[in-house]
Design a protein around this motif. Structure first.
Motif, PDB file in Angstrom:
ATOM      1  N   MET A   1       0.840  -1.168   0.000  1.00  9.69           N
ATOM      2  CA  MET A   1       0.000   0.000   0.000  1.00  9.69           C
ATOM      3  C   MET A   1       0.894   1.243   0.000  1.00  9.69           C
ATOM      4  SD  MET A   1      -2.806   1.340   2.817  1.00  9.69           S
ATOM      5  CE  MET A   1      -3.214  -0.298   3.233  1.00  9.69           C
ATOM      6  N   THR A   2       0.537   2.199  -0.836  1.00  6.77           N
ATOM      7  CA  THR A   2       1.340   3.408  -0.949  1.00  6.77           C
ATOM      8  C   THR A   2       1.037   4.380   0.188  1.00  6.77           C
ATOM      9  OG1 THR A   2      -0.287   4.610  -2.255  1.00  6.77           O
ATOM     10  CG2 THR A   2       1.259   3.199  -3.470  1.00  6.77           C
ATOM     11  N   GLN A   3       1.917   5.341   0.363  1.00 12.30           N
ATOM     12  CA  GLN A   3       1.695   6.393   1.357  1.00 12.30           C
ATOM     13  C   GLN A   3       0.440   7.187   0.998  1.00 12.30           C
ATOM     14  OE1 GLN A   3       3.332   6.899   4.206  1.00 12.30           O
ATOM     15  NE2 GLN A   3       1.957   8.579   4.703  1.00 12.30           N
ATOM     16  N   GLU A   4       0.222   7.387  -0.289  1.00  9.83           N
ATOM     17  CA  GLU A   4      -0.969   8.094  -0.761  1.00  9.83           C
ATOM     18  C   GLU A   4      -2.240   7.361  -0.338  1.00  9.83           C
ATOM     19  OE1 GLU A   4      -1.854   7.993  -5.082  1.00  9.83           O
ATOM     20  OE2 GLU A   4      -1.709  10.174  -4.931  1.00  9.83           O
ATOM     21  N   ASP A   5      -2.259   6.030  -0.497  1.00 10.54           N
ATOM     22  CA  ASP A   5      -3.412   5.232  -0.081  1.00 10.54           C
ATOM     23  C   ASP A   5      -3.622   5.311   1.427  1.00 10.54           C
ATOM     24  OD1 ASP A   5      -3.933   4.469  -2.681  1.00 10.54           O
ATOM     25  OD2 ASP A   5      -3.016   2.488  -2.480  1.00 10.54           O
ATOM     26  N   GLN A   6      -2.559   5.257   2.201  1.00 10.11           N
ATOM     27  CA  GLN A   6      -2.675   5.343   3.649  1.00 10.11           C
ATOM     28  C   GLN A   6      -3.263   6.684   4.073  1.00 10.11           C
ATOM     29  OE1 GLN A   6       1.242   4.475   5.141  1.00 10.11           O
ATOM     30  NE2 GLN A   6       1.020   2.279   4.810  1.00 10.11           N
ATOM     31  N   THR A   7      -2.841   7.748   3.419  1.00 10.18           N
ATOM     32  CA  THR A   7      -3.369   9.075   3.719  1.00 10.18           C
ATOM     33  C   THR A   7      -4.858   9.155   3.398  1.00 10.18           C
ATOM     34  OG1 THR A   7      -1.219  10.080   3.304  1.00 10.18           O
ATOM     35  CG2 THR A   7      -3.132  11.543   3.217  1.00 10.18           C
ATOM     36  N   LEU A   8      -5.252   8.621   2.247  1.00  7.68           N
ATOM     37  CA  LEU A   8      -6.665   8.619   1.874  1.00  7.68           C
ATOM     38  C   LEU A   8      -7.494   7.806   2.863  1.00  7.68           C
ATOM     39  CD1 LEU A   8      -6.392   8.240  -2.002  1.00  7.68           C
ATOM     40  CD2 LEU A   8      -7.108  10.272  -0.728  1.00  7.68           C
ATOM     41  N   LEU A   9      -6.971   6.660   3.297  1.00 11.48           N
ATOM     42  CA  LEU A   9      -7.684   5.840   4.273  1.00 11.48           C
ATOM     43  C   LEU A   9      -7.867   6.589   5.592  1.00 11.48           C
ATOM     44  CD1 LEU A   9      -6.094   2.327   3.666  1.00 11.48           C
ATOM     45  CD2 LEU A   9      -8.476   2.974   3.251  1.00 11.48           C
ATOM     46  N   GLN A  10      -6.872   7.329   6.006  1.00 13.89           N
ATOM     47  CA  GLN A  10      -6.955   8.058   7.269  1.00 13.89           C
ATOM     48  C   GLN A  10      -7.871   9.266   7.177  1.00 13.89           C
ATOM     49  OE1 GLN A  10      -2.896   9.019   8.194  1.00 13.89           O
ATOM     50  NE2 GLN A  10      -2.492   7.043   9.147  1.00 13.89           N
ATOM     51  N   GLU A  11      -7.789  10.006   6.093  1.00 12.66           N
ATOM     52  CA  GLU A  11      -8.505  11.267   5.992  1.00 12.66           C
ATOM     53  C   GLU A  11      -9.916  11.141   5.424  1.00 12.66           C
ATOM     54  OE1 GLU A  11      -6.218  14.281   4.008  1.00 12.66           O
ATOM     55  OE2 GLU A  11      -4.440  13.858   5.222  1.00 12.66           O
ATOM     56  N   TYR A  12     -10.160  10.138   4.597  1.00 14.45           N
ATOM     57  CA  TYR A  12     -11.431  10.062   3.888  1.00 14.45           C
ATOM     58  C   TYR A  12     -12.232   8.797   4.156  1.00 14.45           C
ATOM     59  CZ  TYR A  12      -9.744  14.093   1.349  1.00 14.45           C
ATOM     60  OH  TYR A  12      -9.287  15.350   1.029  1.00 14.45           O
ATOM     61  N   MET A  13     -11.853   8.050   5.174  1.00 13.19           N
ATOM     62  CA  MET A  13     -12.588   6.836   5.475  1.00 13.19           C
ATOM     63  C   MET A  13     -12.701   6.672   6.979  1.00 13.19           C
ATOM     64  SD  MET A  13     -12.154   3.193   3.541  1.00 13.19           S
ATOM     65  CE  MET A  13     -11.827   4.065   2.036  1.00 13.19           C
ATOM     66  N   ARG A  14     -13.853   6.189   7.423  1.00 11.99           N
ATOM     67  CA  ARG A  14     -14.034   5.911   8.843  1.00 11.99           C
ATOM     68  C   ARG A  14     -14.802   4.610   9.015  1.00 11.99           C
ATOM     69  NH1 ARG A  14     -18.457  10.508  10.731  1.00 11.99           N
ATOM     70  NH2 ARG A  14     -20.251   9.586   9.679  1.00 11.99           N
ATOM     71  N   VAL A  15     -14.601   4.017  10.184  1.00 16.90           N
ATOM     72  CA  VAL A  15     -15.301   2.788  10.546  1.00 16.90           C
ATOM     73  C   VAL A  15     -16.085   3.079  11.815  1.00 16.90           C
ATOM     74  CG1 VAL A  15     -15.050   0.372  11.217  1.00 16.90           C
ATOM     75  CG2 VAL A  15     -13.511   1.342   9.507  1.00 16.90           C
ATOM     76  N   ARG A  16     -17.394   2.895  11.755  1.00 15.08           N
ATOM     77  CA  ARG A  16     -18.259   3.069  12.927  1.00 15.08           C
ATOM     78  C   ARG A  16     -18.819   1.716  13.325  1.00 15.08           C
ATOM     79  NH1 ARG A  16     -22.903   5.578  12.925  1.00 15.08           N
ATOM     80  NH2 ARG A  16     -23.335   5.223  10.732  1.00 15.08           N
ATOM     81  N   THR A  17     -18.944   1.508  14.608  1.00 13.65           N
ATOM     82  CA  THR A  17     -19.487   0.233  15.086  1.00 13.65           C
ATOM     83  C   THR A  17     -20.695   0.473  15.976  1.00 13.65           C
ATOM     84  OG1 THR A  17     -17.998   0.208  16.981  1.00 13.65           O
ATOM     85  CG2 THR A  17     -17.236  -0.908  14.996  1.00 13.65           C
ATOM     86  N   THR A  18     -21.632  -0.456  15.889  1.00 16.85           N
ATOM     87  CA  THR A  18     -22.781  -0.519  16.785  1.00 16.85           C
ATOM     88  C   THR A  18     -22.779  -1.931  17.350  1.00 16.85           C
ATOM     89  OG1 THR A  18     -24.349  -1.300  15.108  1.00 16.85           O
ATOM     90  CG2 THR A  18     -24.059   1.095  15.308  1.00 16.85           C
ATOM     91  N   PRO A  19     -23.647  -2.228  18.282  1.00 20.17           N
ATOM     92  CA  PRO A  19     -23.664  -3.601  18.808  1.00 20.17           C
ATOM     93  C   PRO A  19     -23.936  -4.677  17.751  1.00 20.17           C
ATOM     94  CG  PRO A  19     -24.867  -2.138  20.277  1.00 20.17           C
ATOM     95  CD  PRO A  19     -24.529  -1.337  19.054  1.00 20.17           C
TER      96      PRO A  19
END
Length: 99
Positions: A1-19
């Motif tokens: 995975m590139t640094q660019e992909d890691q940045t996009l994952l951090q800045e433009y993606m989130r994971v939310r959880t419910t029960p």
């Protein structure tokens, strides 16, 4: 995975959880007129609450590769949110910096 992909994952993606569920969401950015950016979160994937970390990572990577969410500029080859790399009439994707 590139640094660019890691940045996009951090800045433009989130994971939310419910029960009961795990939601993978992507921040949608609309470049608009170039002065202001409009953003909203879009649901990319829903997993059961018992999904493994590998399954969550896989869902994130699938969203990262999805043309609806992220595109690569045909001029500078930079990967950006889809709203910042609109498709031209001739099918060429060009970011705002390269226009």
């Amino acid at each position: 995975m590139t640094q660019e992909d890691q940045t996009l994952l951090q800045e433009y993606m989130r994971v939310r959880t419910t029960p009961n569920r795990i939601f993978v969401e992507v921040k949608m950015v609309d470049g608009g007129d170039g002065d202001t950016l409009a953003t909203r979160w879009s649901l990319a994937c829903v997993l059961p609450s018992k999904a493994t970390p590998l399954q969550v990572d896989r869902a994130r990577m699938i969203a990262l590769a999805d043309y609806r969410y992220f595109r690569t500029c045909d001029s500078c080859r930079e990967k950006l949110p889809a709203g910042l790399v609109p498709s031209g009439e001739n099918g060429v994707d060009v970011c705002q910096n390269c226009r």
